[in-house]
Design an enzyme around this catalytic site. Structure first.
Site, PDB file in Angstrom:
ATOM      1  N   GLY A  45       4.931  34.527  -8.029  1.00 50.83           N
ATOM      2  CA  GLY A  45       6.227  34.112  -8.339  1.00 50.83           C
ATOM      3  C   GLY A  45       6.381  32.324  -8.094  1.00 50.83           C
ATOM      4  O   GLY A  45       5.673  31.336  -7.230  1.00 50.83           O
ATOM      5  N   GLN A  77       7.400  31.679  -4.574  1.00 50.73           N
ATOM      6  CA  GLN A  77       7.071  31.000  -3.802  1.00 50.73           C
ATOM      7  C   GLN A  77       5.279  31.190  -3.592  1.00 50.73           C
ATOM      8  O   GLN A  77       4.723  30.569  -2.544  1.00 50.73           O
ATOM      9  CB  GLN A  77       7.890  32.007  -2.529  1.00 50.73           C
ATOM     10  CG  GLN A  77       8.861  31.526  -1.742  1.00 50.73           C
ATOM     11  CD  GLN A  77       9.019  29.607  -0.952  1.00 50.73           C
ATOM     12  OE1 GLN A  77       8.246  29.364  -0.538  1.00 50.73           O
ATOM     13  NE2 GLN A  77       9.896  29.453  -1.471  1.00 50.73           N
ATOM     14  N   SER A 106       0.433  42.093 -14.796  1.00 51.44           N
ATOM     15  CA  SER A 106       1.074  41.387 -14.170  1.00 51.44           C
ATOM     16  C   SER A 106       1.077  40.022 -15.214  1.00 51.44           C
ATOM     17  O   SER A 106      -0.047  39.325 -15.666  1.00 51.44           O
ATOM     18  CB  SER A 106       0.885  41.008 -12.844  1.00 51.44           C
ATOM     19  OG  SER A 106       1.708  39.851 -12.346  1.00 51.44           O
ATOM     20  N   ILE A 147      11.631  45.638  -4.011  1.00 55.85           N
ATOM     21  CA  ILE A 147      10.392  46.210  -3.785  1.00 55.85           C
ATOM     22  C   ILE A 147       9.119  46.016  -2.777  1.00 55.85           C
ATOM     23  O   ILE A 147       7.756  46.882  -2.873  1.00 55.85           O
ATOM     24  CB  ILE A 147       9.296  45.427  -5.450  1.00 55.85           C
ATOM     25  CG1 ILE A 147       8.843  44.182  -5.075  1.00 55.85           C
ATOM     26  CG2 ILE A 147      10.261  46.092  -6.728  1.00 55.85           C
ATOM     27  CD1 ILE A 147       8.376  43.815  -6.730  1.00 55.85           C
ATOM     28  N   GLN A 148       9.530  44.983  -1.954  1.00 60.59           N
ATOM     29  CA  GLN A 148       8.613  44.842  -1.246  1.00 60.59           C
ATOM     30  C   GLN A 148       7.459  46.753  -1.025  1.00 60.59           C
ATOM     31  O   GLN A 148       6.626  47.006  -0.060  1.00 60.59           O
ATOM     32  CB  GLN A 148       8.710  44.327   0.916  1.00 60.59           C
ATOM     33  CG  GLN A 148       8.665  42.751  -0.507  1.00 60.59           C
ATOM     34  CD  GLN A 148       8.898  42.105   0.379  1.00 60.59           C
ATOM     35  OE1 GLN A 148       8.935  42.223   1.722  1.00 60.59           O
ATOM     36  NE2 GLN A 148       9.511  40.671   0.374  1.00 60.59           N
ATOM     37  N   HIS A 176      10.971  35.805   4.009  1.00 63.32           N
ATOM     38  CA  HIS A 176      11.704  36.500   4.820  1.00 63.32           C
ATOM     39  C   HIS A 176      11.844  37.870   4.756  1.00 63.32           C
ATOM     40  O   HIS A 176      11.507  38.570   5.046  1.00 63.32           O
ATOM     41  CB  HIS A 176      13.211  36.797   3.216  1.00 63.32           C
ATOM     42  CG  HIS A 176      13.978  37.083   3.247  1.00 63.32           C
ATOM     43  ND1 HIS A 176      15.194  36.780   4.450  1.00 63.32           N
ATOM     44  CD2 HIS A 176      15.442  38.145   2.717  1.00 63.32           C
ATOM     45  CE1 HIS A 176      16.224  37.340   4.305  1.00 63.32           C
ATOM     46  NE2 HIS A 176      15.958  38.505   3.152  1.00 63.32           N
ATOM     47  N   GLY A 192      10.131  27.459  -4.202  1.00 66.83           N
ATOM     48  CA  GLY A 192       8.895  27.398  -4.178  1.00 66.83           C
ATOM     49  C   GLY A 192       8.643  26.022  -4.986  1.00 66.83           C
ATOM     50  O   GLY A 192       7.403  24.802  -4.696  1.00 66.83           O
ATOM     51  N   ASP A 198      20.746  34.358   6.492  1.00 67.29           N
ATOM     52  CA  ASP A 198      19.698  33.532   5.360  1.00 67.29           C
ATOM     53  C   ASP A 198      20.995  34.188   4.036  1.00 67.29           C
ATOM     54  O   ASP A 198      21.660  33.668   3.998  1.00 67.29           O
ATOM     55  CB  ASP A 198      18.169  34.528   5.000  1.00 67.29           C
ATOM     56  CG  ASP A 198      18.241  33.691   4.022  1.00 67.29           C
ATOM     57  OD1 ASP A 198      17.840  32.311   3.282  1.00 67.29           O
ATOM     58  OD2 ASP A 198      17.755  33.976   2.943  1.00 67.29           O
TER      59      ASP A 198
END
Length: 332
Positions: free
Chosen positions: A26, A28, A51, A85-86, A108, A134, A191
């Site tokens: 995406g 980044q 995807s 979703i990480q 992050h 990005g 952040d």
């Protein structure tokens, strides 16, 4: 003051023989992957089956694999999928394929800081977090410059996590502008606070409140839009270039007097107290109420998030802005 590093302090050779798998393509993902490839690093892409980014990544010259295959082939796995979703990606496709002295990289710290992802002790865990979107990270790099970046070390199993992080950040282009060392806690909490209290939540709701104040007083909505939203860019650009001092030097004396006299009436002690409460909701040692609420809403199908999003989309400033921007040829 935190340490600042530049290209002269970074050794890209540290990553010679390493394969970096960027998970996600995406905003980044595409920028960091392309910059690192152009810096001579060995980069592959990991994406879920079906995807929409698979063909894009291939056209950009990358070998694309499933997330599990990419994690297995790589020595450094950079997770650039959305925060929400990480954890699932990590547990399903990355964790089973980790080997000792591999590295897991984030841009992050959310999932590490709030203990959603708990890597084994025998891998490096570090952060490379460019301080820009990005498209800017990529564009500035192609112009020969770079966007500043943060790095942080959470685990140093290999004994060279910091050297890896510096080389990684330099590969993204940050060594051209400056690499600032921080911690996962500091990056995550500041952040989230910046986004909520100032950059996104603060500015957007200040704009809407100003617009409402003028229109409720009978002023033309189009005029209110220009005064409260459109001109924000002009002021922010001046602040970006030279801080508050340059902005105040560049505006009229009348505007500067209004800034100094009336600004503290709007952003007063009550606002600062509200900001402190926002920060407390973010901080892990205060209970991390924001993180818990966001994670619960994610599990609930984004019910609250979608309600809030739809409410903001219907605000009159959005309708007026849509009409006015359609007449601004310079925006096209």
């Amino acid at each position: 003051m935190a340490n600042m590093y530049y290209d002269k302090d970074c050794n890209l050779g540290v990553l010679k023989g390493e394969t970096i798998a960027v998970i996600g393509y995406g905003s980044q993902g595409h920028a960091q992957a392309q910059n690192m490839k152009d810096s001579g690093l060995d980069v592959i892409i990991g994406l879920k089956e079906g995807s929409s980014s698979i063909e894009t990544a291939r056209k950009d010259g990358f070998q694309v694999y499933s997330v599990a295959e990419a994690a297995k082939k790589a020595t450094i796995i950079q997770i650039l999928a959305p925060d929400t979703i990480q954890k699932d990606i990590y547990q399903k496709d990355i964790e089973p394929n980790l080997e000792a002295n591999n590295a897991i990289v984030f841009s992050h710290g959310f999932n590490i800081h709030f203990d959603l992802i708990k890597p084994p002790a025998n891998v490096d865990v570090y952060m490379v977090a460019p301080k820009g979107p990005g498209h800017l990270v990529r564009r500035v790099f192609t112009q020969g410059a770079g966007v500043p970046s943060l790095i942080a070390i959470h685990q140093n199993a290999s004994g060279k996590a910091k050297e890896r992080a510096l080389a990684h950040a330099a590969g993204v282009g940050a060594g051209r502008a400056g690499i600032l060392e921080t911690s996962f806690r500091e990056e995550t909490e500041t952040d989230l606070f910046g986004e909520q209290a100032v950059l996104c939540g603060g500015i957007s709701h200040l704009i809407m409140s100003g617009f409402e104040t003028l229109t409720e007083a009978g002023y033309d909505p189009e005029i209110a839009y220009f005064e409260c939203l459109h001109e924000t860019k002009l002021i922010v650009d001046l602040i970006y270039e030279g801080g508050l001092a340059k902005m105040r030097h560049s505006i009229s004396d009348t505007a500067e007097y209004g800034d100094l006299h009336s600004g503290p009436k709007v952003i007063d002690a009550r606002v600062k107290e509200s900001m402190k409460k926002v920060l407390e909701d973010i901080q892990k040692d205060k209970g991390a109420r924001f993180a818990k609420r966001w994670i619960e809403d994610t599990a609930n199908g984004y019910k609250e998030f979608n309600e809030l999003r739809n409410k903001e989309k219907s605000h009159p400033v959005e309708e007026v802005g849509k009409k006015l921007r359609s007449m601004m040829s310079f925006l096209k």
